[in-house]
Motif scaffolding. Structure first.
Motif, PDB file in Angstrom:
ATOM      1  N   TYR A  27      57.337  91.054  19.134  1.00 57.76           N
ATOM      2  CA  TYR A  27      55.977  90.949  18.591  1.00 57.76           C
ATOM      3  C   TYR A  27      55.399  92.320  18.265  1.00 57.76           C
ATOM      4  CZ  TYR A  27      55.681  85.992  19.793  1.00 57.76           C
ATOM      5  OH  TYR A  27      55.881  84.646  19.860  1.00 57.76           O
ATOM      6  N   CYS A  28      55.810  93.340  19.039  1.00 59.31           N
ATOM      7  CA  CYS A  28      55.299  94.695  18.795  1.00 59.31           C
ATOM      8  C   CYS A  28      55.716  95.196  17.413  1.00 59.31           C
ATOM      9  CB  CYS A  28      55.802  95.656  19.866  1.00 59.31           C
ATOM     10  SG  CYS A  28      55.228  95.223  21.530  1.00 59.31           S
ATOM     11  N   ARG A  29      56.823  94.713  16.894  1.00 63.80           N
ATOM     12  CA  ARG A  29      57.270  95.134  15.559  1.00 63.80           C
ATOM     13  C   ARG A  29      56.291  94.672  14.480  1.00 63.80           C
ATOM     14  NH1 ARG A  29      62.528  93.589  17.785  1.00 63.80           N
ATOM     15  NH2 ARG A  29      63.463  95.549  18.481  1.00 63.80           N
ATOM     16  N   VAL A  30      55.511  93.645  14.783  1.00 64.07           N
ATOM     17  CA  VAL A  30      54.507  93.152  13.844  1.00 64.07           C
ATOM     18  C   VAL A  30      53.151  93.815  14.104  1.00 64.07           C
ATOM     19  CG1 VAL A  30      53.283  91.086  13.040  1.00 64.07           C
ATOM     20  CG2 VAL A  30      55.712  90.947  13.632  1.00 64.07           C
ATOM     21  N   VAL A  31      52.793  94.000  15.370  1.00 66.51           N
ATOM     22  CA  VAL A  31      51.478  94.542  15.722  1.00 66.51           C
ATOM     23  C   VAL A  31      51.428  96.062  15.542  1.00 66.51           C
ATOM     24  CG1 VAL A  31      49.766  94.747  17.580  1.00 66.51           C
ATOM     25  CG2 VAL A  31      51.046  92.616  17.297  1.00 66.51           C
ATOM     26  N   SER A  32      52.511  96.769  15.854  1.00 65.32           N
ATOM     27  CA  SER A  32      52.510  98.240  15.805  1.00 65.32           C
ATOM     28  C   SER A  32      52.106  98.819  14.453  1.00 65.32           C
ATOM     29  CB  SER A  32      53.868  98.793  16.242  1.00 65.32           C
ATOM     30  OG  SER A  32      54.082  98.534  17.610  1.00 65.32           O
TER      31      SER A  32
ATOM     32  N   THR B  53      53.839  92.502  26.700  1.00 64.35           N
ATOM     33  CA  THR B  53      53.611  93.327  25.514  1.00 64.35           C
ATOM     34  C   THR B  53      53.711  92.423  24.292  1.00 64.35           C
ATOM     35  OG1 THR B  53      55.951  93.914  25.351  1.00 64.35           O
ATOM     36  CG2 THR B  53      54.526  95.455  26.522  1.00 64.35           C
ATOM     37  N   PRO B  54      52.963  92.740  23.274  1.00 66.74           N
ATOM     38  CA  PRO B  54      51.938  93.764  23.174  1.00 66.74           C
ATOM     39  C   PRO B  54      50.627  93.307  23.812  1.00 66.74           C
ATOM     40  CG  PRO B  54      52.093  92.597  21.094  1.00 66.74           C
ATOM     41  CD  PRO B  54      53.149  92.030  21.992  1.00 66.74           C
ATOM     42  N   THR B  55      49.914  94.267  24.360  1.00 63.75           N
ATOM     43  CA  THR B  55      48.573  94.031  24.879  1.00 63.75           C
ATOM     44  C   THR B  55      47.683  95.161  24.386  1.00 63.75           C
ATOM     45  OG1 THR B  55      49.297  92.819  26.844  1.00 63.75           O
ATOM     46  CG2 THR B  55      47.138  93.884  26.964  1.00 63.75           C
TER      47      THR B  55
ATOM     48  N   LYS C  48      45.390  93.478  12.095  1.00 61.77           N
ATOM     49  CA  LYS C  48      44.610  94.698  11.911  1.00 61.77           C
ATOM     50  C   LYS C  48      43.126  94.361  11.877  1.00 61.77           C
ATOM     51  CE  LYS C  48      43.592  98.153   8.399  1.00 61.77           C
ATOM     52  NZ  LYS C  48      43.900  98.596   7.042  1.00 61.77           N
ATOM     53  N   TRP C  49      42.763  93.302  11.170  1.00 60.19           N
ATOM     54  CA  TRP C  49      41.353  92.947  11.024  1.00 60.19           C
ATOM     55  C   TRP C  49      40.773  92.426  12.327  1.00 60.19           C
ATOM     56  CZ3 TRP C  49      39.110  95.308   7.380  1.00 60.19           C
ATOM     57  CH2 TRP C  49      39.843  95.662   6.251  1.00 60.19           C
ATOM     58  N   GLY C  50      41.568  91.706  13.107  1.00 59.50           N
ATOM     59  CA  GLY C  50      41.099  91.249  14.411  1.00 59.50           C
ATOM     60  C   GLY C  50      40.839  92.415  15.349  1.00 59.50           C
TER      61      GLY C  50
END
Length: 165
Positions: A72-77, A132-134, A154-156
């Motif tokens: 998931y971090c690969r999307v959020v980072s 993670t991610p948090t 990003k918007w959230g």
């Protein structure tokens, strides 16, 4: 009339899905600090000092717990990296190798944010990290104003920063 039933079914599904996501996020972040954020003074992977409490005097700070091995971090980072261009961001790389390995990973994935390496997970554990991610948003007074785990846009994240300001 048939389209109204379809629309109502869609609205119910979206509300149900949002409720499930909210409950799961709350469950994963239930041990994160409430009230005043824990002290966070540490060098980043380049050896430069980071002091969360000093940063909050300039506005809200996004604290992002992630790992190189986290899917998931690969999307959020990338979203966090974009936010770091205009907002204060501290990231903590959990059990992701040496500072050099973390720096190499960030270069390979074009991630431009300051990172504290947490090779044993001690720093993350002191914050009550469960998954993670948090992301924790720390307001100007040094209080934790929001915590979210799992997928975030990003918007959230930007909205949470705005609300903390």
């Amino acid at each position: 009339m048939k389209w109204r039933r379809g629309l109502w079914s869609l609205v119910k599904f979206v509300l149900f899905a949002a409720a499930i996501v909210s409950v799961v996020s709350w469950y994963h972040s239930r041990n994160m600090p409430k009230g005043t954020a824990p002290a966070l003074v540490a060098p980043d992977i380049n050896g430069l000092p980071i002091n969360l409490q000093a940063m909050t005097s300039k506005g809200p700070v996004l604290v992002y717990f992630w790992a190189t091995w986290c899917g998931y971090c690969r999307v959020v980072s990338p979203a966090v990296s974009e936010l770091a261009e205009d907002h204060q961001v501290i990231t903590i790389a959990l059990q992701s190798g040496t500072p050099e390995e973390v720096a190499t990973y960030q270069q390979q994935h074009n991630l431009n944010f300051r990172t504290i390496n947490d090779p044993q997970g001690a720093l993350s554990a002191s914050w009550g990290l469960q998954v993670t991610p948090t992301v924790a948003i720390i307001d100007r007074e040094g209080r934790v104003s929001a915590v979210t785990s799992g997928m975030s846009s990003k918007w959230g994240l930007k909205a949470r920063l705005w609300l903390a300001d």
